[in-house]
Write a protein that holds these residues in place. Sequence first.
Motif, PDB file in Angstrom:
ATOM      1  N   VAL A  38       1.285 -23.601   4.588  1.00 47.65           N
ATOM      2  CA  VAL A  38       1.983 -22.527   4.171  1.00 47.65           C
ATOM      3  C   VAL A  38       1.013 -21.307   4.789  1.00 47.65           C
ATOM      4  O   VAL A  38       1.411 -20.458   5.227  1.00 47.65           O
ATOM      5  N   ALA A  39      -0.328 -21.539   4.177  1.00 47.20           N
ATOM      6  CA  ALA A  39      -1.131 -20.361   4.327  1.00 47.20           C
ATOM      7  C   ALA A  39      -1.316 -20.135   6.008  1.00 47.20           C
ATOM      8  O   ALA A  39      -1.449 -18.845   6.514  1.00 47.20           O
ATOM      9  N   ARG A  40      -1.436 -21.297   6.769  1.00 48.56           N
ATOM     10  CA  ARG A  40      -1.550 -21.076   8.253  1.00 48.56           C
ATOM     11  C   ARG A  40      -0.561 -20.168   8.934  1.00 48.56           C
ATOM     12  O   ARG A  40      -0.592 -19.362   9.594  1.00 48.56           O
ATOM     13  N   ILE A  41       0.648 -20.680   8.435  1.00 50.08           N
ATOM     14  CA  ILE A  41       1.910 -20.070   8.986  1.00 50.08           C
ATOM     15  C   ILE A  41       1.915 -18.457   8.407  1.00 50.08           C
ATOM     16  O   ILE A  41       2.078 -17.483   9.444  1.00 50.08           O
ATOM     17  N   ILE A  42       1.629 -18.230   7.181  1.00 51.07           N
ATOM     18  CA  ILE A  42       1.595 -16.742   6.861  1.00 51.07           C
ATOM     19  C   ILE A  42       0.554 -15.833   7.462  1.00 51.07           C
ATOM     20  O   ILE A  42       0.508 -14.658   7.839  1.00 51.07           O
ATOM     21  N   ALA A  43      -0.733 -16.526   7.587  1.00 49.52           N
ATOM     22  CA  ALA A  43      -1.831 -15.819   8.106  1.00 49.52           C
ATOM     23  C   ALA A  43      -1.571 -15.428   9.735  1.00 49.52           C
ATOM     24  O   ALA A  43      -1.779 -14.368  10.243  1.00 49.52           O
ATOM     25  N   ARG A  44      -0.696 -16.419  10.255  1.00 49.68           N
ATOM     26  CA  ARG A  44      -0.635 -16.107  11.643  1.00 49.68           C
ATOM     27  C   ARG A  44       0.559 -15.308  12.117  1.00 49.68           C
ATOM     28  O   ARG A  44       0.742 -14.826  13.218  1.00 49.68           O
ATOM     29  N   ARG A  45       1.575 -15.525  11.486  1.00 53.04           N
ATOM     30  CA  ARG A  45       2.992 -15.015  11.528  1.00 53.04           C
ATOM     31  C   ARG A  45       2.931 -13.452  10.847  1.00 53.04           C
ATOM     32  O   ARG A  45       3.646 -12.706  11.484  1.00 53.04           O
ATOM     33  N   TYR A  46       2.468 -13.205   9.640  1.00 54.39           N
ATOM     34  CA  TYR A  46       2.442 -12.197   9.120  1.00 54.39           C
ATOM     35  C   TYR A  46       1.042 -11.298   9.119  1.00 54.39           C
ATOM     36  O   TYR A  46       0.849 -10.220   8.802  1.00 54.39           O
ATOM     37  N   GLY A  47       0.055 -11.997   9.226  1.00 59.81           N
ATOM     38  CA  GLY A  47      -1.409 -11.525   9.377  1.00 59.81           C
ATOM     39  C   GLY A  47      -1.854 -10.861  10.898  1.00 59.81           C
ATOM     40  O   GLY A  47      -0.967 -10.726  11.487  1.00 59.81           O
ATOM     41  N   GLU A  48      -3.195 -10.944  10.765  1.00 65.70           N
ATOM     42  CA  GLU A  48      -3.508 -10.300  11.567  1.00 65.70           C
ATOM     43  C   GLU A  48      -3.949 -11.446  12.780  1.00 65.70           C
ATOM     44  O   GLU A  48      -4.423 -10.987  14.194  1.00 65.70           O
ATOM     45  N   GLN A  49      -4.097 -12.592  12.730  1.00 66.19           N
ATOM     46  CA  GLN A  49      -4.266 -13.553  13.707  1.00 66.19           C
ATOM     47  C   GLN A  49      -2.987 -13.809  14.649  1.00 66.19           C
ATOM     48  O   GLN A  49      -2.073 -13.509  14.039  1.00 66.19           O
ATOM     49  N   SER A  50      -3.141 -13.931  15.791  1.00 65.16           N
ATOM     50  CA  SER A  50      -2.118 -14.529  16.732  1.00 65.16           C
ATOM     51  C   SER A  50      -1.906 -15.815  16.540  1.00 65.16           C
ATOM     52  O   SER A  50      -2.462 -16.818  15.933  1.00 65.16           O
ATOM     53  N   GLU A  51      -0.548 -16.154  16.526  1.00 59.33           N
ATOM     54  CA  GLU A  51       0.140 -17.407  16.388  1.00 59.33           C
ATOM     55  C   GLU A  51       0.153 -18.312  17.600  1.00 59.33           C
ATOM     56  O   GLU A  51       0.353 -17.975  18.726  1.00 59.33           O
ATOM     57  N   LYS A  52      -0.507 -19.681  17.339  1.00 57.37           N
ATOM     58  CA  LYS A  52      -0.662 -20.455  18.509  1.00 57.37           C
ATOM     59  C   LYS A  52       0.866 -20.897  18.813  1.00 57.37           C
ATOM     60  O   LYS A  52       1.663 -20.924  18.191  1.00 57.37           O
ATOM     61  N   GLU A  53       0.747 -21.313  20.157  1.00 61.41           N
ATOM     62  CA  GLU A  53       2.287 -21.784  20.559  1.00 61.41           C
ATOM     63  C   GLU A  53       2.576 -22.961  19.863  1.00 61.41           C
ATOM     64  O   GLU A  53       3.773 -23.081  19.433  1.00 61.41           O
ATOM     65  N   SER A  54       1.503 -23.902  19.321  1.00 63.65           N
ATOM     66  CA  SER A  54       1.897 -25.028  18.594  1.00 63.65           C
ATOM     67  C   SER A  54       2.508 -24.566  17.026  1.00 63.65           C
ATOM     68  O   SER A  54       3.290 -25.468  16.564  1.00 63.65           O
ATOM     69  N   ASP A  55       2.203 -23.487  16.778  1.00 69.28           N
ATOM     70  CA  ASP A  55       2.817 -23.152  15.299  1.00 69.28           C
ATOM     71  C   ASP A  55       4.055 -22.217  15.387  1.00 69.28           C
ATOM     72  O   ASP A  55       4.607 -21.948  14.225  1.00 69.28           O
ATOM     73  N   LYS A  56       4.434 -21.842  16.373  1.00 70.21           N
ATOM     74  CA  LYS A  56       5.590 -20.878  16.666  1.00 70.21           C
ATOM     75  C   LYS A  56       6.820 -21.679  16.130  1.00 70.21           C
ATOM     76  O   LYS A  56       7.978 -20.879  15.687  1.00 70.21           O
ATOM     77  N   ASN A  57       7.034 -22.993  16.120  1.00 65.97           N
ATOM     78  CA  ASN A  57       8.111 -23.710  15.949  1.00 65.97           C
ATOM     79  C   ASN A  57       8.113 -24.099  14.223  1.00 65.97           C
ATOM     80  O   ASN A  57       9.087 -24.776  13.684  1.00 65.97           O
ATOM     81  N   LYS A  58       7.118 -23.702  13.724  1.00 68.69           N
ATOM     82  CA  LYS A  58       6.853 -24.433  12.463  1.00 68.69           C
ATOM     83  C   LYS A  58       7.899 -23.333  11.260  1.00 68.69           C
ATOM     84  O   LYS A  58       8.082 -22.437  11.484  1.00 68.69           O
ATOM     85  N   ASP A  59       8.427 -24.424  10.365  1.00 66.41           N
ATOM     86  CA  ASP A  59       9.618 -23.699   9.542  1.00 66.41           C
ATOM     87  C   ASP A  59       8.870 -23.429   8.225  1.00 66.41           C
ATOM     88  O   ASP A  59       8.568 -24.334   7.536  1.00 66.41           O
ATOM     89  N   LEU A  60       8.714 -21.878   7.674  1.00 69.73           N
ATOM     90  CA  LEU A  60       7.995 -21.590   6.782  1.00 69.73           C
ATOM     91  C   LEU A  60       8.692 -22.234   5.403  1.00 69.73           C
ATOM     92  O   LEU A  60       7.878 -22.776   4.604  1.00 69.73           O
ATOM     93  N   GLY A  61      10.071 -22.175   5.498  1.00 69.21           N
ATOM     94  CA  GLY A  61      10.907 -22.755   4.353  1.00 69.21           C
ATOM     95  C   GLY A  61      10.552 -24.200   4.092  1.00 69.21           C
ATOM     96  O   GLY A  61      10.559 -24.787   3.039  1.00 69.21           O
ATOM     97  N   GLU A  62      10.537 -24.999   5.169  1.00 70.76           N
ATOM     98  CA  GLU A  62      10.141 -26.246   5.091  1.00 70.76           C
ATOM     99  C   GLU A  62       8.795 -26.695   4.429  1.00 70.76           C
ATOM    100  O   GLU A  62       8.638 -27.492   3.614  1.00 70.76           O
TER     101      GLU A  62
END
Length: 108
Positions: A38-62
């Motif tokens: 969860v932290a990885r998704i939040i940090a990359r999607r809503y934080g300042e780190q760029s989101e890796k291609e492999s993380d873009k399809n991750k479902d936060l709800g799941e």
Amino acid sequence: MELKNAQKAVDHWIKNHGVRYFNELTNMAQLTEEVGEVARIIARRYGEQSEKESDKNKDLGEELADVLFVVLCLANQTGVDLQEAFDKKLAIKTERDHDRHHNNEKLK
């Protein structure tokens, strides 16, 4: 669904699809792992780190549901009535924090 029913649903799933509950230490490690996802998704999607291609399809709800599932497992195997504990905690926070956040200059 109330938390009490969610605990029953998880227990039913464990008894019918799992072999048994993992022990408490294993579930605590698993909870840590799930919170990390969860932290990885939040940090990359809503934080300042760029989101890796492999993380873009991750479902936060799941991923949040994975966290909840393990929390419910831990509650079941340690005899915690999570509905009762949550209701009690919400009442404490409501009384304690009723005006606190409204008076916080940082939140205005």
